[in-house]
Design an enzyme around this catalytic site. Structure first.
Site, PDB file in Angstrom:
ATOM      1  N   THR A 117      52.981 114.518  17.958  1.00 52.07           N
ATOM      2  CA  THR A 117      52.254 115.347  16.990  1.00 52.07           C
ATOM      3  C   THR A 117      51.510 114.527  15.954  1.00 52.07           C
ATOM      4  O   THR A 117      50.429 114.898  15.510  1.00 52.07           O
ATOM      5  CB  THR A 117      53.248 116.296  16.275  1.00 52.07           C
ATOM      6  OG1 THR A 117      53.726 117.224  17.233  1.00 52.07           O
ATOM      7  CG2 THR A 117      52.601 117.055  15.144  1.00 52.07           C
ATOM      8  N   THR A 158      81.196 115.490  22.403  1.00 55.53           N
ATOM      9  CA  THR A 158      81.434 116.782  21.760  1.00 55.53           C
ATOM     10  C   THR A 158      80.121 117.514  21.524  1.00 55.53           C
ATOM     11  O   THR A 158      79.100 116.895  21.235  1.00 55.53           O
ATOM     12  CB  THR A 158      82.180 116.629  20.413  1.00 55.53           C
ATOM     13  OG1 THR A 158      82.223 117.917  19.774  1.00 55.53           O
ATOM     14  CG2 THR A 158      81.513 115.635  19.477  1.00 55.53           C
ATOM     15  N   GLN A 159      80.173 118.840  21.632  1.00 53.45           N
ATOM     16  CA  GLN A 159      78.987 119.656  21.328  1.00 53.45           C
ATOM     17  C   GLN A 159      78.732 119.718  19.828  1.00 53.45           C
ATOM     18  O   GLN A 159      77.671 120.141  19.391  1.00 53.45           O
ATOM     19  CB  GLN A 159      79.194 121.098  21.815  1.00 53.45           C
ATOM     20  CG  GLN A 159      79.363 121.218  23.285  1.00 53.45           C
ATOM     21  CD  GLN A 159      79.641 122.651  23.723  1.00 53.45           C
ATOM     22  OE1 GLN A 159      79.502 123.603  22.951  1.00 53.45           O
ATOM     23  NE2 GLN A 159      80.027 122.810  24.968  1.00 53.45           N
ATOM     24  N   CYS A 160      79.748 119.343  19.039  1.00 55.07           N
ATOM     25  CA  CYS A 160      79.580 119.412  17.588  1.00 55.07           C
ATOM     26  C   CYS A 160      78.556 118.377  17.146  1.00 55.07           C
ATOM     27  O   CYS A 160      78.433 117.304  17.745  1.00 55.07           O
ATOM     28  CB  CYS A 160      80.904 119.136  16.881  1.00 55.07           C
ATOM     29  SG  CYS A 160      82.161 120.341  17.264  1.00 55.07           S
ATOM     30  N   ASP A 208      52.507 113.740  24.957  1.00 56.55           N
ATOM     31  CA  ASP A 208      53.466 114.589  24.253  1.00 56.55           C
ATOM     32  C   ASP A 208      54.829 114.078  24.701  1.00 56.55           C
ATOM     33  O   ASP A 208      55.087 113.974  25.911  1.00 56.55           O
ATOM     34  CB  ASP A 208      53.245 116.047  24.696  1.00 56.55           C
ATOM     35  CG  ASP A 208      54.137 117.020  23.958  1.00 56.55           C
ATOM     36  OD1 ASP A 208      55.337 116.735  23.806  1.00 56.55           O
ATOM     37  OD2 ASP A 208      53.638 118.085  23.555  1.00 56.55           O
ATOM     38  N   SER A 209      55.712 113.749  23.760  1.00 55.94           N
ATOM     39  CA  SER A 209      56.962 113.088  24.158  1.00 55.94           C
ATOM     40  C   SER A 209      57.882 114.012  24.949  1.00 55.94           C
ATOM     41  O   SER A 209      58.882 113.557  25.510  1.00 55.94           O
ATOM     42  CB  SER A 209      57.692 112.503  22.946  1.00 55.94           C
ATOM     43  OG  SER A 209      58.438 113.485  22.260  1.00 55.94           O
ATOM     44  N   THR A 243      58.315 113.614  18.168  1.00 56.89           N
ATOM     45  CA  THR A 243      59.666 113.804  17.634  1.00 56.89           C
ATOM     46  C   THR A 243      60.641 114.399  18.652  1.00 56.89           C
ATOM     47  O   THR A 243      61.843 114.190  18.548  1.00 56.89           O
ATOM     48  CB  THR A 243      59.634 114.729  16.393  1.00 56.89           C
ATOM     49  OG1 THR A 243      59.122 116.004  16.785  1.00 56.89           O
ATOM     50  CG2 THR A 243      58.794 114.133  15.291  1.00 56.89           C
TER      51      THR A 243
HETATM   52  N1  ASP Z   1      55.873 117.873  21.254  1.00 55.87           N
HETATM   53  C1  ASP Z   1      55.662 116.819  20.265  1.00 55.87           C
HETATM   54  C2  ASP Z   1      56.171 115.525  20.843  1.00 55.87           C
HETATM   55  O1  ASP Z   1      57.341 115.296  20.873  1.00 55.87           O
HETATM   56  C3  ASP Z   1      56.374 117.191  19.013  1.00 55.87           C
HETATM   57  C4  ASP Z   1      56.263 116.169  17.908  1.00 55.87           C
HETATM   58  O2  ASP Z   1      55.795 115.069  18.022  1.00 55.87           O
HETATM   59  O3  ASP Z   1      56.724 116.525  16.778  1.00 55.87           O
HETATM   60  O4  ASP Z   1      55.377 114.728  21.302  1.00 55.87           O
END
Ligand code: ASP
Length: 352
Positions: free
Chosen positions: A26, A287-289, A69-70, A101
């Protein structure tokens, strides 16, 4: 998806040099004709961060030939990023990787295992809002990531490991998780305090910092993809479990259990896990926590799970456990060696 890396420029006039690798995400996106976000190229992105060129650091910048896009990332991209760092970071004081992200915590974890001889900072960052937007968090994230990558104490790099800088915290990469889909506080590392906090000043938690490994940075291995993840939930039945565990070629599983590492005590569940372990599949229980650790033997249901042959993932995040398992399976064929490696703290990902 393009993964060719080319050096596209050198900016700034300072002594320190940072290698910046732009992979996409992003941070570098702009609204396309239909309103959906599409990636910019690196030159387009840097236009929006004039301050980056005013920092007292030299920047060598490189980019994937096609920003991604990651959410589309895979092992080939991780290896490409790792190899780009190996071949381009020499002679630099630090590395900044611009990354989406969504899977940043996976990539940070993967890089922490894939690379050895890390003697300079490798800082991943990105943004929740494109750098082209007025209220973007990307500019602050990028500028502070560059500061972290060039930070030194008595001439030595302060944070010689793979980290994520996001909003106001510097996190160990293999301890980090994405915790919010839209807040600028997008990441946390619930089982380890931040390595640094950014306010008026950048305050480092010096007691948590690692010492540099003897360089140069090199690839420590590859990644095996014969893995699966199983999320425990009350509707999980024998058919679903068996269908995952009987996948052809499967060698490793991360089992996301309840609480302190607990799961069902029905015979079919324990029998199938035991069968998997007996067949040489390494089953790692996490753990899922969001925070805390698997504590073998605290409850009978957890003890039964581990007595099936599964091993404890301790306080590793799911992202760290999965990428470490992929790394361990690539390095070793013998499940005993894989299980031993999984229970060692390799890069600060696991509290011993
Ligand atoms: N879909 C985007 C990515 O991971 C989201 C981001 O970067 O915040 O490339």
């Amino acid at each position: 998806m393009g993964v060719k890396v080319e050096t596209v420029g050198h900016f700034g006039g300072g002594q320190a040099g940072i290698f910046v690798l732009y992979t996409g995400g992003t941070i570098g996106m702009v609204e396309g004709p239909d309103g959906a976000l599409v990636p910019l190229d690196l030159a387009g992105l840097l236009k929006y961060v004039p301050t980056a060129r005013e920092l007292p650091v030299g920047l060598t910048v490189a980019t994937f030939d096609e920003a991604i896009d990651s959410a589309t990332i895979g092992v080939a991209d991780w290896l490409e990023i790792a190899d780009a760092i190996v071949s381009h970071s020499q002679g630099h004081d630090g590395v900044v990787v611009l990354h989406g992200t969504d899977t940043m915590a996976y990539t940070a974890s993967a890089l922490s295992f894939l690379l050895e001889g890390i003697d300079i900072p490798i800082v991943l960052t990105g943004a929740q809002r494109p750098i082209t937007s007025v209220r973007s968090d990307g500019r602050e994230n990028l500028v502070t990531a560059l500061e972290v990558a060039s930070a030194k104490l008595t001439g030595a790099p302060l944070v010689p490991e793979v980290t994520i800088f996001f909003n106001d915290v510097l996190l160990r990469g293999n301890r980090a998780v994405k915790v919010h889909a839209s807040s600028y506080r997008g990441f946390a590392s619930p089982n380890l305090a931040p390595l640094a906090t950014a306010g008026v000043s950048l305050d480092f938690a010096t007691e948590l910092l690692r010492t540099p490994e003897p360089g140069p940075i090199r690839r420590a291995g590859g990644m095996c993809t014969d893995v699966a993840a199983i999320l425990l939930h009350p509707a999980l039945d024998e058919t679903a479990l068996v269908s995952t565990l009987s996948r052809k070629g499967l060698r490793g599983v991360v089992l996301q259990a309840y609480g302190a590492g607990n799961g069902p005590s029905e015979p079919w569940f324990l029998r199938e896990l035991e069968r998997a372990s007996d067949n040489g599949i390494t089953v790692v229980v996490t753990t899922q926590c969001l925070a805390g650790a698997v504590r073998p033997g605290l409850y009978a249901s957890g003890a039964a799970l581990l007595s099936s042959g599964a091993i404890s993932g301790g306080d590793m995040t799911f992202e760290a456990a999965l990428t470490k398992l992929m790394f361990a399976l690539d390095r070793h064929q013998d499940p005993t060696d894989v299980r031993r490696l999984m229970q060692q703290d390799l890069r600060g990902e696991l509290t011993p």
